[in-house]
Design an enzyme around this catalytic site. Structure first.
Site, PDB file in Angstrom:
ATOM      1  N   ASP A 468       0.855  -1.181   0.000  1.00  0.00           N
ATOM      2  CA  ASP A 468       0.000   0.000   0.000  1.00  0.00           C
ATOM      3  C   ASP A 468       0.893   1.233   0.000  1.00  0.00           C
ATOM      4  O   ASP A 468       2.008   1.202   0.531  1.00  0.00           O
ATOM      5  CB  ASP A 468      -0.913   0.010   1.229  1.00  0.00           C
ATOM      6  CG  ASP A 468      -2.094   0.959   1.059  1.00  0.00           C
ATOM      7  OD1 ASP A 468      -3.178   0.475   0.658  1.00  0.00           O
ATOM      8  OD2 ASP A 468      -1.935   2.167   1.297  1.00  0.00           O
ATOM      9  N   TYR A 584     -11.268   8.200 -15.017  1.00  0.00           N
ATOM     10  CA  TYR A 584     -11.176   6.875 -14.401  1.00  0.00           C
ATOM     11  C   TYR A 584     -11.569   5.794 -15.400  1.00  0.00           C
ATOM     12  O   TYR A 584     -10.855   4.799 -15.585  1.00  0.00           O
ATOM     13  CB  TYR A 584     -12.092   6.838 -13.174  1.00  0.00           C
ATOM     14  CG  TYR A 584     -12.092   5.530 -12.419  1.00  0.00           C
ATOM     15  CD1 TYR A 584     -10.957   5.077 -11.749  1.00  0.00           C
ATOM     16  CD2 TYR A 584     -13.258   4.758 -12.340  1.00  0.00           C
ATOM     17  CE1 TYR A 584     -10.974   3.887 -11.027  1.00  0.00           C
ATOM     18  CE2 TYR A 584     -13.284   3.569 -11.627  1.00  0.00           C
ATOM     19  CZ  TYR A 584     -12.140   3.138 -10.970  1.00  0.00           C
ATOM     20  OH  TYR A 584     -12.155   1.961 -10.261  1.00  0.00           O
ATOM     21  N   SER A 619     -15.809   1.713  -0.360  1.00  0.00           N
ATOM     22  CA  SER A 619     -14.346   1.725  -0.277  1.00  0.00           C
ATOM     23  C   SER A 619     -13.886   3.176  -0.381  1.00  0.00           C
ATOM     24  O   SER A 619     -14.695   4.110  -0.389  1.00  0.00           O
ATOM     25  CB  SER A 619     -13.740   0.897  -1.418  1.00  0.00           C
ATOM     26  OG  SER A 619     -14.006   1.502  -2.667  1.00  0.00           O
TER      27      SER A 619
END
Length: 686
Positions: A468, A584, A619
């Site tokens: 991460d 995106y 999320s």
């Protein structure tokens, strides 16, 4: 060695366990056992054993004389009172009158006399503890004691070190006959305070837990001093000349993992976990001119053969500039090890009547000059244990070689121990989980989908590396998994950061089998109004970042030659774009094309490439504020918005994680896109 004894800690143990109905003797036994188990140079990975003779009431309330002895396989470092099952002493004492007792009958007799039939099997050395009269008995395979016990003149050295305070017991396998012999040695001189068992370890005993423990510390310290004072550097430990460009673990370990897989053929599972161990003493051992002699003489204590076989495979030093040639030489060394093992098995199996079935012939330890030692196991934890045991063996060999000559048990004794049914029972042969022996790396592992995916793969038995951008978030996910899971900070848009992470994964596990390329971020806004920097930033993360990760993963998979799996979090935006998410969606559409390209180009290498298209997952991409805004704009509640699909059910991060696991398990599927959105006609692939 220093004594770690604390009267205050002993008192606390007694008080704590009294509340659970445990008597003071067993509480003291638990405390001093943990002191021994906390020092790896004394005890490691379930080794050693301890006991106390006491009285415990039976079901009628009658006080019974019992031996509370460590249960087989229990770890002294963390042992609880129930880890010392109570066995009736009188029947054990009576067994000594027998001339012979098979291992199976010994174990059966011990279990028949347990006060709690649900307790673990008492140690295979239970009778040795029973036949010595002392209340507290400690036994360790301390590194220094095994070094002294493996000298050809160990009995004479024992006398020089201890001046008659420690008796000497010639080598015999653990069990009934060893128990009788040890008792005979003690009874010939009841003044001794302990026993040194040839090729095995040391016992100390006393009437109090503290005295037995501190005798162990004292005796081991005396042996350590002897080695320091008498030690020299033999010619065998003079270092060889090494290449100046020893390759690193990111190159060496994936190659070795692939070679082990090739060597397994149909006689062993094809995937193994590897870990490297290196320090000054290990390098002194592996770089010594005599490593092909002292390195193959055998283990330092019989139990080690169960973990690491009787010898390692010794490889040449890996030069980075000639790595292809080194691969060939390493392959030959592993093949030679297997051939030698097969010869060893056949010879000794004939000796015992051909009744044994061969174990897999693969090495558990690789000795690599200039590089260190490599532990091999079916799990990352087992590989670590192999490396730990190898390091203890190396330390014992070095100590023995500096004061004499290291001498192990005979090949016949190695075989008898390796194929001893009582020891084999400790290893466990349960069915493995579906992704056992696989290493998976997950990017964006600190987010909701990444964390759920890491946990899902771990549940299936995989070894997990969590990557991460925020190391703290990666660590938070790792903490939910535990074990040997690895947490790494990694910027997937930075090739150097990715290469560093891949090197760490290879060094930690030996290689990589599955990549879940999950990291991503949504950039909102109309395409015509969006600054170029925002669009380029979206492509850097949502397209190029995936390619950087995939490229690095393929490099490791090629080094292994074992195939692999690349999995990508693409998103339904790739096929069903929404307004104001062009940056995106276009990047994800490009990613979908990348998935197909990788599938096309790497199928012949056994690398499967699949994608998951998810939608409306709570999320970082779909925040509570965004859910509220979108549901309001559509005139529905947040719950209705999240369940706005054909199934009328909200899709969770755990659902996406299950899709990644399922994709990894599809052995003959590549180029596939699995949709996880509850049903969206516009996003259906066909």
């Amino acid at each position: 060695m220093d004594s770690l004894w604390s009267d205050e800690d002993e008192r606390r143990f007694i008080e704590r366990y009294a509340q659970r109905g445990v008597n003071a003797d067993l509480a003291r036994r638990t405390y001093s056992s943990r002191l021994l188990g906390s020092v790896p140079r004394l005890v490691m990975h379930g080794g050693g054993n301890t006991s106390v003779k006491t009285q415990i009431p039976d079901v009628f309330g009658d006080m019974i004389d019992v031996l509370c002895v460590k249960g087989s396989g229990r770890d002294l470092a963390t042992i609880e009172p129930d880890g010392h099952p109570a066995v009736r002493r009188q029947p054990l004492d009576r067994l000594r009158s027998l001339a012979a007792l098979s291992d199976e009958d010994m174990v059966n007799a011990q279990r028949q006399n347990l006060l709690d039939t649900g307790a673990p099997n008492p140690s295979v050395e239970t009778l040795l503890h029973a036949y010595l009269p002392h209340k507290f008995i400690d036994h360790t395979h301390s590194i220094t004691s095994t070094a002294i016990a493996c000298l050809p003149d160990a009995q004479a050295v024992c006398e020089r070190i201890f001046g008659g305070r420690i008796g000497f017991v010639p080598y015999i396998m653990p069990g009934f006959q060893l128990a009788k012999m040890a008792a005979d040695v003690f009874e010939r001189d009841p003044s001794v305070e302990g026993l040194l068992l040839a090729k095995h370890g040391i016992f100390t005993f006393a009437e109090t837990a503290r005295d037995a423990y501190e005798l162990m510390i004292e005796m081991v310290t005396l042996m350590e001093r002897y080695i320091v004072e008498q030690g020299t550097t033999p010619a065998a430990l003079t270092p060889i000349d090494l290449p100046s460009d020893i390759a690193g673990p990111d190159i060496v370990l994936p190659i070795l993992r692939g070679l082990i897989s090739e060597a397994a053929t149909d006689r062993a599972p094809g995937r193994w976990l590897l870990t490297r161990r290196v320090n000054a003493r290990i390098l002194r051992f592996v770089n010594g001119r005599g490593v092909n002699d002292y390195g193959i003489r055998g283990v330092a204590t019989p139990e080690q053969v169960i973990r690491i076989k009787s010898r390692p495979a010794i490889l040449p030093p890996p030069s980075a500039s000639t790595i292809d040639g080194w691969r060939v030489a390493a392959e030959q060394a592993i093949d030679d090890f297997i051939a030698t093992y097969d010869t060893y098995f056949e010879a000794h199996n004939q000796r015992v009547g051909g009744i044994k079935k061969p174990l897999d012939p693969l090495p558990r330890v690789l000795v690599v000059p200039g590089f260190g030692v490599v532990g091999i196991g079916k799990t990352a934890v087992e590989a670590e244990v192999s490396a730990d045991v190898a390091e203890a063996w190396i330390d014992a060999v070095l100590d023995a070689e500096t004061v004499g000559t290291f001498e192990s048990i005979t090949p016949a004794d190695h075989f008898d121990m390796e194929y001893w049914s009582l020891e084999q029972a400790k290893l466990g042969k349960g069915a493995e989980k579906r992704l056992a022996r696989h290493v998976v790396a997950i990017t964006g592992g600190g987010g909701a989908i990444g964390a759920a995916t890491a946990q899902a793969f771990a549940r299936e038995g995989a070894e997990v590396a969590i990557l991460d951008l925020d190391p703290a978030r990666a660590e938070a996910t790792r903490a939910t998994i535990g074990g040997r899971a690895l947490a790494l900070g990694c910027d997937v848009t930075d090739a150097a950061s990715v290469d560093s992470a891949m090197a760490r994964i290879a060094a930690h596990f030996g290689g990589l089998d599955i990549l879940v390329s999950n990291a991503g971020s949504a950039t909102a806004g109309m395409m015509a109004d969006m600054p170029d920097a925002d669009l380029r930033g979206s492509f850097e993360l949502n397209f190029f970042g995936h390619n950087v990760m995939a490229r690095a993963a393929v490099r490791v998979m090629r080094q292994q030659g074992m195939g692999g799996v690349l999995l990508f979090n693409v998103s339904k935006q790739a096929v069903n774009p929404g307004p104001d998410f062009g940056a995106y969606g276009t990047a994800k559409a490009a990613l979908l094309a990348l998935v197909r390209q990788y599938a096309l180009e790497h199928g012949a290498e056994g690398i499967r490439v699949n994608a998951v298209n998810a939608d409306r997952i709570r999320s970082g991409l779909l925040s509570p504020a965004m859910i509220e805004a979108r549901s309001e704009s559509r005139g529905v509640t947040p719950a209705q918005y999240m369940a706005g699909n054909l199934l009328r059910q909200e899709v969770t991060a755990e659902d996406v994680a299950e899709a990644f696991v399922a994709s990894a398990l599809l052995r003959k599927t590549t180029g596939n896109v699995m949709t996880v959105d509850g049903g969206n006609v516009a996003a259906m692939m066909r």
